[in-house]
Design a protein around this motif. Sequence first.
Motif, PDB file in Angstrom:
ATOM      1  N   ILE A 205      82.847  67.357  77.137  1.00 51.19           N
ATOM      2  CA  ILE A 205      83.188  68.777  77.036  1.00 51.19           C
ATOM      3  C   ILE A 205      82.084  69.587  77.685  1.00 51.19           C
ATOM      4  CG2 ILE A 205      82.115  69.089  74.754  1.00 51.19           C
ATOM      5  CD1 ILE A 205      84.456  71.028  74.121  1.00 51.19           C
ATOM      6  N   ASN A 206      82.449  70.709  78.261  1.00 47.13           N
ATOM      7  CA  ASN A 206      81.484  71.636  78.854  1.00 47.13           C
ATOM      8  C   ASN A 206      82.105  73.025  78.785  1.00 47.13           C
ATOM      9  OD1 ASN A 206      79.505  72.964  80.241  1.00 47.13           O
ATOM     10  ND2 ASN A 206      79.843  71.935  82.203  1.00 47.13           N
ATOM     11  N   THR A 207      81.778  73.761  77.719  1.00 50.66           N
ATOM     12  CA  THR A 207      82.443  75.037  77.502  1.00 50.66           C
ATOM     13  C   THR A 207      81.614  75.935  76.610  1.00 50.66           C
ATOM     14  OG1 THR A 207      84.569  76.038  76.911  1.00 50.66           O
ATOM     15  CG2 THR A 207      83.723  74.336  75.438  1.00 50.66           C
ATOM     16  N   GLU A 208      82.036  77.186  76.486  1.00 48.20           N
ATOM     17  CA  GLU A 208      81.471  78.123  75.525  1.00 48.20           C
ATOM     18  C   GLU A 208      82.505  78.403  74.447  1.00 48.20           C
ATOM     19  OE1 GLU A 208      80.046  81.738  77.208  1.00 48.20           O
ATOM     20  OE2 GLU A 208      78.152  80.851  77.878  1.00 48.20           O
ATOM     21  N   LEU A 209      82.025  78.555  73.218  1.00 51.38           N
ATOM     22  CA  LEU A 209      82.944  78.871  72.123  1.00 51.38           C
ATOM     23  C   LEU A 209      82.205  79.605  71.015  1.00 51.38           C
ATOM     24  CD1 LEU A 209      82.049  76.357  70.140  1.00 51.38           C
ATOM     25  CD2 LEU A 209      83.755  75.127  71.452  1.00 51.38           C
TER      26      LEU A 209
END
Length: 449
Positions: free
Chosen positions: A115-119
């Motif tokens: 995964i490679n994301t902002e949340l």
Amino acid sequence: MGDIVDSLDFRSASFSKTSNALYALATRLFPICRSITGEGFRASLEILKAEYETRGGGGVSPFQIHALASGSKVFDWTIPPEWSVKDAYIITPQNEKICDFKKHNLHLLNYSTPINTELDFEELDKHLYSLKELPNAIPYVTSYYKRRWGFCLTHHQRLKLSKGKYRVFIDSKHDEKGVLNYADLVIPSTTGLKDEILISTYLCHPSMANNELSGPCVAIFLAKWLHTLNTRKYNYRFVFVPETIGSIAYLSKHLKHLQKRVRAGFVLSCVGDEKNYSLIHSPKANTLSDKVAFHTLKNKKNFKEFSFLYRGSDERQYCSALVNLPVVCVCRTRFGDFKEYHTSLDDLSLITPKGLGGALEAMEEMILNLENNATYKSAVFCEPNLGKRGLYPTLNLRNQPPQISTFLALCDGENDVLDIAQMMNLQGYELENIIKDLLKYNLIKRIKL
């Protein structure tokens, strides 16, 4: 089988050196990130193989590393994709890097998807794992058979997290064309007997010392010690697998042979501390394994025995209903009974050279008891004249009967050596010289191995 007591005396004389070598091996293996598949598991097997090969002797090593392709069916299970990970971390709203896989590999949920994301924190929190009851420990959490991602952290650390945007990064891979590895080695009998003793242990947990590394370290040193014995009644099969899926895979390949040949078996788990000695029995607690393990361990420090209801390692597979091998599990403190279990607190401070060395010597005693065990029957009516053979005092000083006389009196063709040793409050291997003397003068005959 050579001089049994002398072999233990040699071990006692070198106890400190061997114990330190055991601990050094665990220290070398500890930092490696392992899982049920992958490069870390293979690298760990190679280290164990190299340690065994320091025994000398040359020739082709009996330590063999095997591979099963991902997707292979093994009974009711399927070998999962091979997992690898390069990096993983979380960046907080304050731009602080936390749950850094490179600083402690338990921070990553084992078998996490990439995964490679902002949340937002509310969403991230669903993927975090901590232990309220052990607020300073990083828990060990896995998801081998369902795809998910996650991070593990101390509960103290979790409570400090604030609302805001977090960046999560996991650089991992699930290779459908990968493999699951395991290893075995067979140390052959010198007598031609085809029966086997099985010693199984697991090597799939990352950075845990007692739960993970103590079993393989003790097993490989036990194999090295067996190699030094001049004679061996049994063949000895050592198995190094990822827990659960590995033993299932091994059984899927070797079930008929094991059911035909295995006379006794032992799973080694959590054998590195100094607190207890523990025995988890087979389902009916009536096998040779149960008998020799109890006989050997019963007088050890803080000995505890458990029924099969308290199983937890690969004895679950070896003793399952349709497999039904005579296998018990041997521990120091039983898995789950120490608070550090499956957490970052199970580090190199939890095991000691003395704890590892004690477990090794207990297993050596167990093996020697097995090697010396047999059923004998007296070959003469009444008490034989031991005095004329130099086996009994010829001067009557009203002493207690010597051990040789007691042993002979109990050789009824039904009691085996372990039974008689139990009645005499001795270890079975301590009767070796008595048995040799009685056999020398044809005063007993062996009727069963």
